[in-house]
Design a protein around this motif. Structure first.
Motif, PDB file in Angstrom:
ATOM      1  N   ILE A 144       0.816  -1.210   0.000  1.00  0.00           N
ATOM      2  CA  ILE A 144       0.000   0.000   0.000  1.00  0.00           C
ATOM      3  C   ILE A 144       0.859   1.274   0.000  1.00  0.00           C
ATOM      4  CG2 ILE A 144      -0.307   0.258   2.502  1.00  0.00           C
ATOM      5  CD1 ILE A 144      -3.039   0.630  -0.253  1.00  0.00           C
ATOM      6  N   GLU A 145       2.053   1.224   0.575  1.00  0.00           N
ATOM      7  CA  GLU A 145       2.893   2.422   0.571  1.00  0.00           C
ATOM      8  C   GLU A 145       3.342   2.818  -0.844  1.00  0.00           C
ATOM      9  OE1 GLU A 145       5.576  -1.011   2.080  1.00  0.00           O
ATOM     10  OE2 GLU A 145       3.558  -0.283   2.521  1.00  0.00           O
ATOM     11  N   ASN A 146       3.169   1.935  -1.812  1.00  0.00           N
ATOM     12  CA  ASN A 146       3.527   2.235  -3.200  1.00  0.00           C
ATOM     13  C   ASN A 146       2.336   2.667  -4.049  1.00  0.00           C
ATOM     14  OD1 ASN A 146       6.238   1.558  -2.756  1.00  0.00           O
ATOM     15  ND2 ASN A 146       5.816  -0.603  -3.118  1.00  0.00           N
ATOM     16  N   LEU A 147       1.156   2.774  -3.462  1.00  0.00           N
ATOM     17  CA  LEU A 147      -0.047   3.065  -4.243  1.00  0.00           C
ATOM     18  C   LEU A 147       0.069   4.363  -5.029  1.00  0.00           C
ATOM     19  CD1 LEU A 147      -2.886   2.164  -5.032  1.00  0.00           C
ATOM     20  CD2 LEU A 147      -3.748   3.367  -3.003  1.00  0.00           C
ATOM     21  N   LYS A 148       0.699   5.380  -4.460  1.00  0.00           N
ATOM     22  CA  LYS A 148       0.817   6.665  -5.153  1.00  0.00           C
ATOM     23  C   LYS A 148       1.570   6.548  -6.475  1.00  0.00           C
ATOM     24  CE  LYS A 148       0.314   9.476  -1.069  1.00  0.00           C
ATOM     25  NZ  LYS A 148       0.875  10.369  -0.089  1.00  0.00           N
ATOM     26  N   LEU A 149       2.405   5.542  -6.604  1.00  0.00           N
ATOM     27  CA  LEU A 149       3.148   5.336  -7.856  1.00  0.00           C
ATOM     28  C   LEU A 149       2.220   5.004  -9.025  1.00  0.00           C
ATOM     29  CD1 LEU A 149       6.098   3.171  -6.494  1.00  0.00           C
ATOM     30  CD2 LEU A 149       6.119   5.622  -6.995  1.00  0.00           C
ATOM     31  N   TYR A 150       1.014   4.544  -8.733  1.00  0.00           N
ATOM     32  CA  TYR A 150       0.075   4.118  -9.765  1.00  0.00           C
ATOM     33  C   TYR A 150      -0.926   5.197 -10.165  1.00  0.00           C
ATOM     34  CZ  TYR A 150       2.057  -0.400  -8.684  1.00  0.00           C
ATOM     35  OH  TYR A 150       2.949  -1.438  -8.483  1.00  0.00           O
ATOM     36  N   GLU A 152      -0.931 -10.205   2.096  1.00  0.00           N
ATOM     37  CA  GLU A 152      -0.710 -10.124   3.541  1.00  0.00           C
ATOM     38  C   GLU A 152      -1.044  -8.715   3.992  1.00  0.00           C
ATOM     39  OE1 GLU A 152       2.496 -12.915   4.996  1.00  0.00           O
ATOM     40  OE2 GLU A 152       3.408 -12.120   3.168  1.00  0.00           O
ATOM     41  N   THR A 153      -1.122  -8.530   5.283  1.00  0.00           N
ATOM     42  CA  THR A 153      -1.411  -7.211   5.833  1.00  0.00           C
ATOM     43  C   THR A 153      -0.510  -6.170   5.170  1.00  0.00           C
ATOM     44  OG1 THR A 153      -2.051  -8.187   7.944  1.00  0.00           O
ATOM     45  CG2 THR A 153      -1.473  -5.848   7.960  1.00  0.00           C
ATOM     46  N   GLN A 203      -8.478  -3.945  -3.504  1.00  0.00           N
ATOM     47  CA  GLN A 203      -8.663  -4.670  -2.249  1.00  0.00           C
ATOM     48  C   GLN A 203      -7.379  -4.571  -1.436  1.00  0.00           C
ATOM     49  OE1 GLN A 203     -10.534  -8.501  -2.489  1.00  0.00           O
ATOM     50  NE2 GLN A 203     -11.861  -7.876  -4.188  1.00  0.00           N
ATOM     51  N   TYR A 204      -7.479  -3.890  -0.298  1.00  0.00           N
ATOM     52  CA  TYR A 204      -6.343  -3.585   0.577  1.00  0.00           C
ATOM     53  C   TYR A 204      -6.524  -4.339   1.884  1.00  0.00           C
ATOM     54  CZ  TYR A 204      -3.819  -0.557   3.952  1.00  0.00           C
ATOM     55  OH  TYR A 204      -3.039  -0.065   4.972  1.00  0.00           O
ATOM     56  N   LEU A 205      -5.643  -5.281   2.142  1.00  0.00           N
ATOM     57  CA  LEU A 205      -5.716  -6.108   3.346  1.00  0.00           C
ATOM     58  C   LEU A 205      -5.120  -5.341   4.523  1.00  0.00           C
ATOM     59  CD1 LEU A 205      -6.874  -8.946   3.573  1.00  0.00           C
ATOM     60  CD2 LEU A 205      -4.575  -9.809   3.584  1.00  0.00           C
ATOM     61  N   ILE A 206      -5.945  -5.096   5.560  1.00  0.00           N
ATOM     62  CA  ILE A 206      -5.461  -4.341   6.713  1.00  0.00           C
ATOM     63  C   ILE A 206      -5.214  -5.228   7.933  1.00  0.00           C
ATOM     64  CG2 ILE A 206      -6.389  -2.142   5.924  1.00  0.00           C
ATOM     65  CD1 ILE A 206      -8.713  -2.487   7.907  1.00  0.00           C
ATOM     66  N   ALA A 238      -9.767 -12.149   8.637  1.00  0.00           N
ATOM     67  CA  ALA A 238      -9.009 -11.044   8.059  1.00  0.00           C
ATOM     68  C   ALA A 238      -9.950  -9.857   7.873  1.00  0.00           C
ATOM     69  CB  ALA A 238      -8.391 -11.459   6.734  1.00  0.00           C
ATOM     70  N   LYS A 239      -9.362  -8.721   7.571  1.00  0.00           N
ATOM     71  CA  LYS A 239     -10.143  -7.504   7.339  1.00  0.00           C
ATOM     72  C   LYS A 239      -9.497  -6.756   6.185  1.00  0.00           C
ATOM     73  CE  LYS A 239     -12.076  -3.609   9.983  1.00  0.00           C
ATOM     74  NZ  LYS A 239     -12.048  -2.923  11.291  1.00  0.00           N
ATOM     75  N   LYS A 240     -10.348  -6.269   5.290  1.00  0.00           N
ATOM     76  CA  LYS A 240      -9.825  -5.530   4.150  1.00  0.00           C
ATOM     77  C   LYS A 240     -10.729  -4.364   3.813  1.00  0.00           C
ATOM     78  CE  LYS A 240     -10.363  -9.038   1.047  1.00  0.00           C
ATOM     79  NZ  LYS A 240     -10.387  -9.685  -0.282  1.00  0.00           N
ATOM     80  N   LEU A 241     -10.150  -3.423   3.111  1.00  0.00           N
ATOM     81  CA  LEU A 241     -10.899  -2.327   2.522  1.00  0.00           C
ATOM     82  C   LEU A 241     -11.018  -2.630   1.037  1.00  0.00           C
ATOM     83  CD1 LEU A 241      -9.149   0.789   4.121  1.00  0.00           C
ATOM     84  CD2 LEU A 241     -10.998  -0.607   5.049  1.00  0.00           C
ATOM     85  N   ILE A 242     -12.233  -2.594   0.533  1.00  0.00           N
ATOM     86  CA  ILE A 242     -12.459  -2.804  -0.889  1.00  0.00           C
ATOM     87  C   ILE A 242     -12.942  -1.476  -1.466  1.00  0.00           C
ATOM     88  CG2 ILE A 242     -13.685  -4.110  -2.664  1.00  0.00           C
ATOM     89  CD1 ILE A 242     -14.129  -6.283  -0.447  1.00  0.00           C
ATOM     90  N   PHE A 243     -12.049  -0.817  -2.186  1.00  0.00           N
ATOM     91  CA  PHE A 243     -12.404   0.439  -2.835  1.00  0.00           C
ATOM     92  C   PHE A 243     -13.046   0.112  -4.169  1.00  0.00           C
ATOM     93  CE2 PHE A 243      -9.039   1.567   0.079  1.00  0.00           C
ATOM     94  CZ  PHE A 243      -9.484   2.757   0.629  1.00  0.00           C
ATOM     95  N   LYS A 244     -14.217   0.677  -4.409  1.00  0.00           N
ATOM     96  CA  LYS A 244     -14.938   0.518  -5.669  1.00  0.00           C
ATOM     97  C   LYS A 244     -14.704   1.795  -6.461  1.00  0.00           C
ATOM     98  CE  LYS A 244     -17.003  -3.485  -5.220  1.00  0.00           C
ATOM     99  NZ  LYS A 244     -16.768  -4.534  -6.198  1.00  0.00           N
TER     100      LYS A 244
END
Length: 152
Positions: free
Chosen positions: A6-12, A117-118, A72-75, A141-147
């Protein structure tokens, strides 16, 4: 399908400018404190906070979406996510209200598995059939699913 930390998301963001909205939300939100549910963010993007019990591979369903990209971001926890190109799936009934279909792989299809993984995410476009929530080691597990709306 893109898979990364997730720390690399801004690259996209150059690939999909709507990811800037997701990044802004993540920068100002304590994601671990979010309650299970659905929340509108901005620019037509919503997030689903999903706490789930991992499934065995043989009962987890494949799915596709036409109108939205899933990020889908696994937290918490981990999972195995299956992946196949959409052309490797049998046709399935599409529910336009829920933007989902549950196809099955063609007989000769060879799915790939990705471990999430987390702290990792999967970016899934309509061309990406996926089978989420398969048990790796964590029972829950818990995740955020951005639509994210598909570009017109």
């Amino acid at each position: 399908m893109l898979v990364d930390r997730i720390e690399n998301l801004k690259l996209y963001i150059p690939y999909d400018e709507k990811l800037a909205t997701v990044c802004e939300f993540l920068d100002k939100t304590d994601v671990l404190s979010l309650e299970v549910g659905k929340f509108e963010i901005d620019n037509g993007i919503r997030v689903i906070v999903n706490a789930f019990t991992a499934k065995e591979r043989d009962v987890a369903k494949w799915e596709t979406h036409n109108k939205y990209i899933d990020l889908q971001y696994l937290i918490e926890g981990n999972e195995i996510m299956g992946w196949l190109p959409i052309d490797q799936m049998e046709d399935a009934e599409y529910n336009s209200e829920k933007d989902i279909s549950y196809p099955v792989p063609k007989k000769d299809a060879v799915p790939s598995d990705v471990i999430l993984e987390t702290g990792s995410f999967a970016y899934l476009e309509p061309r990406d059939a996926h089978r989420p929530c398969v048990k790796l080691t964590a029972d829950n597990a818990k995740k955020l699913i951005f639509k994210i709306p598909v570009k017109e």
